[in-house]
Design a protein around this motif. Sequence first.
Motif, PDB file in Angstrom:
ATOM      1  N   ILE A 249       0.832  -1.209   0.000  1.00 10.29           N
ATOM      2  CA  ILE A 249       0.000   0.000   0.000  1.00 10.29           C
ATOM      3  C   ILE A 249       0.863   1.254   0.000  1.00 10.29           C
ATOM      4  O   ILE A 249       0.642   2.194  -0.769  1.00 10.29           O
ATOM      5  CB  ILE A 249      -0.937  -0.006   1.232  1.00 10.29           C
ATOM      6  CG1 ILE A 249      -2.061  -1.022   1.033  1.00 10.29           C
ATOM      7  CG2 ILE A 249      -1.512   1.380   1.502  1.00 10.29           C
ATOM      8  CD1 ILE A 249      -2.934  -1.214   2.252  1.00 10.29           C
ATOM      9  N   LEU A 250       1.866   1.265   0.855  1.00 16.15           N
ATOM     10  CA  LEU A 250       2.731   2.446   0.996  1.00 16.15           C
ATOM     11  C   LEU A 250       3.515   2.712  -0.288  1.00 16.15           C
ATOM     12  O   LEU A 250       3.599   3.858  -0.758  1.00 16.15           O
ATOM     13  CB  LEU A 250       3.688   2.236   2.178  1.00 16.15           C
ATOM     14  CG  LEU A 250       4.448   3.454   2.694  1.00 16.15           C
ATOM     15  CD1 LEU A 250       3.488   4.561   3.105  1.00 16.15           C
ATOM     16  CD2 LEU A 250       5.338   3.063   3.868  1.00 16.15           C
ATOM     17  N   GLU A 251       4.080   1.683  -0.876  1.00 22.34           N
ATOM     18  CA  GLU A 251       4.882   1.858  -2.089  1.00 22.34           C
ATOM     19  C   GLU A 251       4.005   2.283  -3.272  1.00 22.34           C
ATOM     20  O   GLU A 251       4.407   3.120  -4.083  1.00 22.34           O
ATOM     21  CB  GLU A 251       5.639   0.563  -2.422  1.00 22.34           C
ATOM     22  CG  GLU A 251       6.731   0.217  -1.417  1.00 22.34           C
ATOM     23  CD  GLU A 251       7.682   1.379  -1.167  1.00 22.34           C
ATOM     24  OE1 GLU A 251       8.135   2.017  -2.147  1.00 22.34           O
ATOM     25  OE2 GLU A 251       7.956   1.678   0.010  1.00 22.34           O
ATOM     26  N   GLU A 252       2.809   1.700  -3.381  1.00 18.83           N
ATOM     27  CA  GLU A 252       1.899   2.108  -4.456  1.00 18.83           C
ATOM     28  C   GLU A 252       1.527   3.576  -4.333  1.00 18.83           C
ATOM     29  O   GLU A 252       1.456   4.312  -5.316  1.00 18.83           O
ATOM     30  CB  GLU A 252       0.625   1.245  -4.421  1.00 18.83           C
ATOM     31  CG  GLU A 252       0.807  -0.159  -4.964  1.00 18.83           C
ATOM     32  CD  GLU A 252      -0.486  -0.968  -4.918  1.00 18.83           C
ATOM     33  OE1 GLU A 252      -1.476  -0.456  -4.353  1.00 18.83           O
ATOM     34  OE2 GLU A 252      -0.485  -2.104  -5.422  1.00 18.83           O
ATOM     35  N   HIS A 253       1.334   4.013  -3.105  1.00 22.21           N
ATOM     36  CA  HIS A 253       0.940   5.406  -2.877  1.00 22.21           C
ATOM     37  C   HIS A 253       2.082   6.359  -3.228  1.00 22.21           C
ATOM     38  O   HIS A 253       1.873   7.401  -3.837  1.00 22.21           O
ATOM     39  CB  HIS A 253       0.526   5.595  -1.419  1.00 22.21           C
ATOM     40  CG  HIS A 253      -0.724   6.401  -1.259  1.00 22.21           C
ATOM     41  ND1 HIS A 253      -1.960   5.910  -1.558  1.00 22.21           N
ATOM     42  CD2 HIS A 253      -0.922   7.684  -0.865  1.00 22.21           C
ATOM     43  CE1 HIS A 253      -2.877   6.837  -1.327  1.00 22.21           C
ATOM     44  NE2 HIS A 253      -2.263   7.925  -0.901  1.00 22.21           N
TER      45      HIS A 253
END
Length: 508
Positions: A249-253
Motif C-alpha cells: 500500500i505504501l509503495e503504491e501510494h
Amino acid sequence: MSILTLLLYASITALLLYVLLNLRTRHSNRLPPGPTPWPIVGNLPHLGTIPHHSLAALAEKYGPLMHLRFGFVDVVVAASASVASQFLKTHDAKFASRPPNSGAEHIAYNYQDLVFAPYGPRWRMLRKICSVHLFSGKALDDFRHVRQEEVAILTRVLAGAGNSTVKLGQLLNVCTTNALARVMLSRRVFGDGDPKADEFKDMVVELMVLAGEFNIGDFIPALAWLDLQGVTKKMKKLHARFDSFLNTILEEHKSGNGGASSHGDLLSTLISLKDDADGEGGKLSDIEIKALLLNLFVAGTDTSSSTVEWAISELIRDPELLKQAQKEMDNVVGRDRLVTESDLGQLTLLQAIVKETFRLHPSTPLSLPRIASDSCEVDGYYIPKGSTLLVNVWAIARDPKMWTDPLEFRPTRFLPGGEKPNVDAKGNDFEVIPFGAGRRICVGISLGLRMVQLLVATLVQTFDWELASGLQAEKLNMTEAYGLTLQRAEPLMVHPKPRLAPHVYESG
C-alpha cells in the motif's frame, strides 16, 4: 537473669515489633481482595478460556475491585462502573500508558503505533493527526458519501444473493474495510467476492486472538525466550504478513498508483509529515506510518462489523422488535430510498438497539491494559506503582446492581421512560464504555458510532432475515469466541429477503 533469657526476651520483642510494623504497613498499603495466587504463575490459571467471563465470576466472589498476580506482575481488575470511573476519570493521568507486552513489540512495530505508544509527545502527535484528518466532525462529514456508497454496495450484494445464504460478518467486514480504505488511501482494497478480503479478515481475527492471549513471557520475563505457548512465533509470522500488505500500500501510494485523487487522503498527509517536523513530536518514519495504518485497519474494521453482526443476531431472535424497528424506518425514511446518516438522529429505537448491542456485546470486552505510573488509592485500597489495570467492560455492562434483567437484550431501557434513557456509549457514562474512557479512549469513537448505526439501520430497513437451513431463531448459537474482540463463535449465516422495491437497491 541469664544472658540466654535476655537474648530470648530480646528475640521475642524484635519479632513482635517486626509483626506489628509489618501489620501496620500491610494495613496502610492494603491491596484489594482476590484469589490466592499459585507459585510462580500467580493467578494466570484462573483466567480460563474466556478471560472476561472468568474475571466476572471472580468479581462476584471478591468484589468489583480485585488484585491478582500474573507471574510477577501486580494486576488490578475493575468490574463495576464506580470503580472504573475512579481509575479512568479520577486517576486517569496515572493510567495513561500501556504495560510492556509482546503484542506491541512483535506485531505493532515495537510500540511505534498509536494504540501502544507510551503516553507523551509522540502519542499526542499521532492522536492529533487522526483526530484532525480522519475523525474530526468536518472530516467525518466530508467522507459521509463514502460510507453511504459502500453501504449501498453491500445492499446490492445482499439483494443479489437470491435464495442462497451468506456469511454476513464477512460481507460487513469488506464494507467497513473499503469504507475506511477509501478515506485513508483513496481506493477500495477489496472487490466483491475477493478471496483477499477473506484472507484479510482472517488476519485481523488472528491478530485479535493473539492480542487477547495472556502470554506467560509478558509476566515472567525469565521464561520469555522459551515462548512456551508459541505466541511470539505466531505474532512474528502474522506481523510479516501485515507488513507485506502495508508495504504494498505504501509503495503504491508513493509511486502515484494509489488512485487519481489520492492527494487528499490520510496516507498522503502522513507521507507529507515525513519531511515536515511537527511541533509536538518530530517527523514520521515509514515504520510509524505503517504502525498507524495497522491500528486503523484493525481497530476500525472488524470491531464495527462484529458489532453489527451481533445486532442483527439479536434482532433475528426477536422478530417483534425487528418489526418495530422497520416500522420506525418506514415512518422516518420511507420505502423509496436508502437511509442516510442525516436520518440517524430521528431514529430513536434504532439508536437504542445500537446502544443495547454495545452494552451486551462490547467489541472489546476486556479493555486494553494500562499501567500505573504512580501508586494511588481506590476505594480505600492501595494500588501499587507498576500495576497493570484491566477494566472488565463486559462485566460492568451486565452488573445486576446497575441493570434490570442484565442478560436480556432490551433496547427500551435506553428510551424515554426506560431505566437508562440518558446513558450514552461515548465514555461519559461508565455503565456502557465499549470504546473505553479517559485519555486512552478509542480515537475513532465518532466514526465507529456512525458506521455501526448506519449499517444496522440499513440492514433493518432493506431486508427481512431468515437463518440458514431453516434454523429456528431461538436456537441461534450466541456463544462468544475467545479473543481481544467479541466475535461470534459461529459466523451468522443468513438468507436476506429484500423488503423494498428493486430500484432502491440499485440507487446507491
